[in-house]
Design an enzyme around this catalytic site. Structure first.
Site, PDB file in Angstrom:
ATOM      1  N   ASP A  98      42.319  43.259  34.795  1.00 32.89           N
ATOM      2  CA  ASP A  98      41.374  42.564  33.917  1.00 32.89           C
ATOM      3  C   ASP A  98      40.757  41.354  34.598  1.00 32.89           C
ATOM      4  O   ASP A  98      39.582  41.054  34.381  1.00 32.89           O
ATOM      5  CB  ASP A  98      42.080  42.134  32.617  1.00 32.89           C
ATOM      6  CG  ASP A  98      42.126  43.281  31.630  1.00 32.89           C
ATOM      7  OD1 ASP A  98      41.087  43.932  31.436  1.00 32.89           O
ATOM      8  OD2 ASP A  98      43.200  43.548  31.069  1.00 32.89           O
ATOM      9  N   CYS A 121      50.931  41.892  38.630  1.00 29.17           N
ATOM     10  CA  CYS A 121      51.266  43.203  38.048  1.00 29.17           C
ATOM     11  C   CYS A 121      50.055  44.102  37.875  1.00 29.17           C
ATOM     12  O   CYS A 121      50.159  45.152  37.256  1.00 29.17           O
ATOM     13  CB  CYS A 121      52.008  43.022  36.724  1.00 29.17           C
ATOM     14  SG  CYS A 121      51.005  42.247  35.460  1.00 29.17           S
TER      15      CYS A 121
HETATM   16  C1  PEP Z   1      45.935  43.895  34.194  1.00 30.00           C
HETATM   17  O1  PEP Z   1      44.961  43.650  33.488  1.00 30.00           O
HETATM   18  O2  PEP Z   1      45.942  43.737  35.435  1.00 30.00           O
HETATM   19  C2  PEP Z   1      47.165  44.422  33.580  1.00 30.00           C
HETATM   20  C3  PEP Z   1      48.243  44.584  34.299  1.00 30.00           C
HETATM   21  O3  PEP Z   1      47.097  44.767  32.275  1.00 30.00           O
HETATM   22  P1  PEP Z   1      46.441  46.161  31.776  1.00 30.00           P
HETATM   23  O4  PEP Z   1      46.173  47.021  32.973  1.00 30.00           O
HETATM   24  O5  PEP Z   1      47.408  46.805  30.843  1.00 30.00           O
HETATM   25  O6  PEP Z   1      45.186  45.717  31.083  1.00 30.00           O
HETATM   26 MG    MG Z   2      45.186  43.631  31.343  1.00 24.93          MG
END
Ligand code: PEP
Ligand code: MG
Length: 579
Positions: free
Chosen positions: A457, A504
């Site tokens: 994001d 992450c």
């Molecule tokens: C991100 O946005 O990098 C994240 C780990 O969350 P998601 O992919 O679930 O939006």
């Molecule tokens: Mg995310």
């Protein structure tokens, strides 16, 4: 044979017959036929009408008039439609004029009629639109046969082909039968791609018009390593891919051999590798692949793969099972990130004009307090079972964080009143996924026990590029200098505040980014479990000094293209076999 190139999003290679999934409203891709094939299509149409009429007559006869009078009446209306010669003529004429398949003609003509009905002000007539859709469905079922089967009731191995798949559709795939997926739309970090990786289903996205080329039942090869899809391959190609697939499985087994070895650089720096999970049964996979805990549990999938909203007990059981599987290793439970492309059972049909900028994630939770509190109650209850941390997603300002923590304290008080024990001092951290959070990390750090950088994001919001939109996928890159500078700011602020900072986003599972991430200062990384062995292999092949040099060099660069090329070249120099 036709070869299409797209974006590889989930590794592995599969060969199987295709199953076309149309969007939930049964839209059929336009497919042309040669003039000589039109007669065959018209015969198929005739057969489909014949089957549909006998099916309805049989069904009507089996219903008792006294109990099912209304249903019998509906069937009678449908039968009248199907026996209407002018309807059949209209579809036949369409096949003749446009040289298209019978299914496309049925879908187009009946949808025209249905939308005509739907626009009429008279309620009785406008409601007939639903009957026309039902008739369309019945005819399509005949025309597409078993290949139009519901993906939830598969009995043979298939490659799923679709224009687009939502995370909700993908989350219910049975990996025993769904051997691969290939879509016209999508991006590497879309949630659908993330689910494909979680399920271990090879996948390629951004294949332009693949769903229009493939016919249900065609043999399709999906090469999720190189982003290639082959439709109706010849014998030689099949043999070549079968060998390639065996080699890939062998390589995976070899890498799995690293499981017992530590993730340590050549000069002795220990790195902690954690897993990202979406489903509770992935906890075992994290350990199998050598993960040392869970750095991101995407709990919103509890809402996506069940027909009802989960109860507090259902939340609890999912968390308890995961925590127990991990023993005393850390389990970071992210509170639900619903909204945008991930809807709840009750909100599924409420569209927003810009859903990724709308009521998503922590904003959704703060406006749906009973739901939020139910989840927090369950997490706290499960917290006594192991090493649990709570993480709030998509925080954009300090007030949101303070509000979320107040709600958490309220729930703790409720548990006190109920006499239920929980871990009072559990760590409460946040995801850094927005430029605003990154730029105010110093002040957020006073209220957060840790940061986890969600680069999926963060990249999307920094560059204003939709992470799931194939039309702008070449503009989406976490190697962009703007994204890297924000990451550096967050690391520096976390260090000053002496709180942990991890990463992450999907970037953490890409081998070419490893040196940069270590050089920037990350010592804990959370990634998709299947990628853990490969990332560990890279870590074990480098020194921190080499990583520092890479980071210094990259942070001085101003072009994404140069950075991406430089990172690839640097990684290739050190571990040529991985690239
Ligand atoms: C991100 O946005 O990098 C994240 C780990 O969350 P998601 O992919 O679930 O939006
Ligand atoms: Mg995310």
């Amino acid at each position: 044979m036709e070869i299409k190139k797209g974006i590889a999003v989930s590794p592995g290679v599969s060969i199987a017959k295709s199953l076309i999934i149309d969007s939930e409203d049964y839209r059929i891709p336009r497919r042309s036929v040669s003039p000589s094939q039109r007669i065959t299509e018209i015969q198929r149409l005739r057969n489909a009408f014949g089957f549909a009429i006998s099916e309805l007559t049989r069904l009507g006869a089996s219903i008792d008039q006294a109990e099912g009078g209304k249903i019998k009446d509906i069937f009678a209306v449908h039968l009248r439609f199907l026996r209407d010669r002018s309807l059949r003529k209209r579809i036949t004429d369409y096949i003749h004029a446009q040289s298209v398949t019978a299914e496309y003609a049925v879908s187009t003509v009946l949808r025209e009629i249905a939308s005509h009905f739907a626009k009429v002000k008279d309620a009785y007539i406008s409601e007939r639109a639903a009957d026309v859709y039902d008739i369309e469905r019945r005819l399509l079922k005949q025309l597409l046969g078993r290949k139009r089967e519901d993906v939830r009731h598969l009995t043979e191995e298939v490659v799923v082909v679709a224009r687009e798949l939502s995370p909700t559709q993908t989350a219910v795939f049975n990996k025993q039968f769904v051997k691969a997926m290939a879509t016209d739309a999508g991006g590497r970090t879309s949630h659908t791609a993330i689910v494909a990786r979680a399920l271990g289903i090879p996948a390629v996205v951004a294949l332009e018009n693949l769903s229009e080329i493939v016919v249900g039942g065609d043999v399709v090869i999906v090469d999720g390593n190189r982003g290639i899809v082959v439709v109706n391959p010849d014998e030689d190609t099949i043999r070549e891919y079968e060998q390639y697939s065996r080699d890939f499985v062998e390589l995976e087994h070899r890498l799995d051999g690293l499981r017992q070895k530590p993730a340590v650089t050549r000069d002795g720096q220990r790195i902690t590798l954690l897993g990202n999970i979406e489903f509770r049964d992935e906890a075992g996979l994290v350990l199998e692949k050598g993960g040392e805990g869970i750095g991101l549990y995407r709990t919103e999938f509890l809402y996506l793969n069940s027909p009802q909203e989960p109860t507090e007990q259902a939340h609890y059981e999912a968390y308890a099972e995961t925590i127990r599987a991990l023993g005393d290793r850390p389990v970071t439970i992210r509170t639900m990130d619903l909204g945008a492309d991930k809807y709840t059972q009750s909100k599924r049909f409420v569209p927003e004009p810009n859903p990724f900028l709308g009521l998503r994630s922590i904003r959704f939770c703060l406006q749906n307090l009973p739901m939020f509190k139910t989840q927090l109650h369950a997490i706290l209850r499960a917290s006594v079972l192991g090493n649990v941390k709570i993480m709030f997603p998509l925080i954009t300002n300090l007030q949101e964080l303070k509000q979320a923590k107040t709600i958490l304290r309220d729930v703790m008080e409720d548990l006190d009143d109920e006499g239920i024990s929980y871990k009072r001092d559990l760590d409460v951290g946040i995801m850094i996924e927005t430029p605003s959070a990154a730029l105010t990390a110093a002040s957020l750090s006073r209220d957060a026990d840790f940061f986890s950088i969600g680069t999926n994001d963060l990249t999307q919001y920094t560059l204003a590029v939709d992470r799931g939109n194939e039309l702008v996928s070449t503009l989406y890159s976490s190697a962009d200098p703007a994204v890297l500078r924000l990451i550096r700011t967050v690391i520096q602020d976390a260090r000053k505040a002496q709180i942990d900072v991890t990463i992450c986003g999907e970037m953490a599972g890409e081998p070419e980014y490893v040196m940069l991430l270590l050089g920037m200062g990350f010592r804990t990384i959370s990634l998709a479990p299947p990628m853990i062995p490969e990332i560990k292999q890279v870590i074990r092949s480098v020194t921190i000094e080499q990583c520092n040099q890479v980071a210094r060099k990259v942070l001085g660069m101003s072009s994404e293209r140069h950075i991406a090329n430089y990172l690839r070249a640097a990684a290739r120099k050190i571990i040529p076999e991985a690239f």
